[in-house]
Structures are given as structure tokens and as C-alpha cells.
Design a protein around this motif. Sequence first.
Motif, PDB file in Angstrom:
ATOM      1  N   UNK A  18       0.788  -1.230   0.000  1.00 39.46           N
ATOM      2  CA  UNK A  18       0.000   0.000   0.000  1.00 39.46           C
ATOM      3  C   UNK A  18       0.823   1.285   0.000  1.00 39.46           C
ATOM      4  N   UNK A  19       2.047   1.216   0.444  1.00 36.60           N
ATOM      5  CA  UNK A  19       2.877   2.426   0.472  1.00 36.60           C
ATOM      6  C   UNK A  19       4.037   2.344  -0.515  1.00 36.60           C
ATOM      7  N   UNK A  20       4.061   1.304  -1.347  1.00 37.24           N
ATOM      8  CA  UNK A  20       5.112   1.097  -2.349  1.00 37.24           C
ATOM      9  C   UNK A  20       6.504   1.029  -1.735  1.00 37.24           C
ATOM     10  N   UNK A  21       6.592   0.573  -0.489  1.00 30.77           N
ATOM     11  CA  UNK A  21       7.888   0.427   0.173  1.00 30.77           C
ATOM     12  C   UNK A  21       8.589  -0.850  -0.247  1.00 30.77           C
ATOM     13  N   UNK A  73      -1.874 -12.021  -5.958  1.00 26.47           N
ATOM     14  CA  UNK A  73      -2.839 -12.174  -7.037  1.00 26.47           C
ATOM     15  C   UNK A  73      -3.954 -13.070  -6.507  1.00 26.47           C
ATOM     16  N   UNK A  74      -5.168 -12.533  -6.424  1.00 29.80           N
ATOM     17  CA  UNK A  74      -6.263 -13.340  -5.874  1.00 29.80           C
ATOM     18  C   UNK A  74      -6.645 -14.486  -6.806  1.00 29.80           C
ATOM     19  N   UNK A  75      -7.111 -15.551  -6.209  1.00 27.32           N
ATOM     20  CA  UNK A  75      -7.651 -16.649  -7.009  1.00 27.32           C
ATOM     21  C   UNK A  75      -9.134 -16.810  -6.669  1.00 27.32           C
ATOM     22  N   UNK A  76      -9.757 -17.827  -7.183  1.00 26.02           N
ATOM     23  CA  UNK A  76     -11.204 -17.994  -7.001  1.00 26.02           C
ATOM     24  C   UNK A  76     -11.595 -18.283  -5.553  1.00 26.02           C
ATOM     25  N   UNK A  77     -10.649 -18.667  -4.716  1.00 24.63           N
ATOM     26  CA  UNK A  77     -10.957 -18.981  -3.319  1.00 24.63           C
ATOM     27  C   UNK A  77     -10.746 -17.781  -2.391  1.00 24.63           C
ATOM     28  N   UNK A  88      -8.975  -9.281   0.979  1.00 25.43           N
ATOM     29  CA  UNK A  88      -7.674  -8.758   0.554  1.00 25.43           C
ATOM     30  C   UNK A  88      -6.732  -8.805   1.751  1.00 25.43           C
ATOM     31  N   UNK A  89      -5.530  -9.363   1.580  1.00 23.77           N
ATOM     32  CA  UNK A  89      -4.580  -9.390   2.690  1.00 23.77           C
ATOM     33  C   UNK A  89      -4.149  -7.977   3.092  1.00 23.77           C
ATOM     34  N   UNK A 102      -4.623  -2.563   4.172  1.00 26.73           N
ATOM     35  CA  UNK A 102      -4.917  -3.492   3.072  1.00 26.73           C
ATOM     36  C   UNK A 102      -3.997  -3.243   1.863  1.00 26.73           C
ATOM     37  N   UNK A 103      -3.598  -4.331   1.186  1.00 20.02           N
ATOM     38  CA  UNK A 103      -2.837  -4.200  -0.036  1.00 20.02           C
ATOM     39  C   UNK A 103      -3.696  -3.452  -1.064  1.00 20.02           C
ATOM     40  N   UNK A 104      -3.061  -2.703  -1.942  1.00 24.21           N
ATOM     41  CA  UNK A 104      -3.771  -1.851  -2.893  1.00 24.21           C
ATOM     42  C   UNK A 104      -3.903  -2.530  -4.254  1.00 24.21           C
ATOM     43  N   UNK A 105      -5.127  -2.488  -4.850  1.00 24.48           N
ATOM     44  CA  UNK A 105      -5.324  -3.115  -6.158  1.00 24.48           C
ATOM     45  C   UNK A 105      -4.723  -2.279  -7.288  1.00 24.48           C
TER      46      UNK A 105
END
Length: 141
Positions: A109-112, A118-122, A126-127, A135-138
Amino acid sequence: MTGERAAAGSEVEAVQEALSYVCTHLDSLRMLLRDWPGDPMARLLEAVRTGTGVGDALDLVDTALLEAGDARGVFGRRDLPAAAGAPAGPPNVPGLGAGHRAEIVFLCPSARCSHSWIPDSTATAVPRCAMDDVPLQPVEL
């Protein structure tokens, strides 16, 4: 800057790769270094949260890991360079063009660091960043 850090390419890339490794293995690194003098993991997390002294704090964690018997530390984790003659960049994949669903990758999220997911069907949620619980940024590919 340590020898591994200097040999890893640009310092910014080395720090991002090292932070990605730490983020991905945060719990096990905390456990390994929990009784280490000076608490290098706590110092690193504080440096990441404040945005100051991250490289120096990574050096402390790297040194502690090396002294604890980890042969690669945090800076020796980078992928090997591409084989000679291999094409640079992503492969040309036929069929990927306009009109296809965009792929989403989630990044630091902060580009550090260079951590990605990469999400899958399960996937149900969002981690979150292991270092500052954001949260991680899409990002659309």
C-alpha cells in the motif's frame, strides 16, 4: 550499505526486495530474532512506520540473520538474473488485448516493498500489510 545490498543492484530495488521478504516472513523472522540484542525487528518495523532509517534497520536485521546462521540474510533473496539471450520483459501472450477482463494484482500500500498478491477464485478478503496492517492496494494490469 552491506556488500549483499550493494551487489543486489540499485539500492532502492534491494530495499524493496528485502522488505518484501521481511513482510512475507514477518512472523518467522520475529520468532527467530525475538531474543536478539537490540531487537532489530522492532527497530525495522518502527523505521517502516515512520519512513526513516529503513535501510539502516534492514542492515541490522540482515546482520542478525547472518549471525543467526541464515546464509542469505534479507538481501540475498533476489531472483537470479535472466539467462543470457533471454528476452527482456514479459512474454508476448497471444489473445491478450482489448476486450479482455483486466487482471488485478494487489501491491504494497505504500510502495515500500515489492510484495504482491494475485487473488484466485478462493480468495475471500484482501490481505493486509504485515508491517502496518493496511490493506494491499489493487492495481489493474
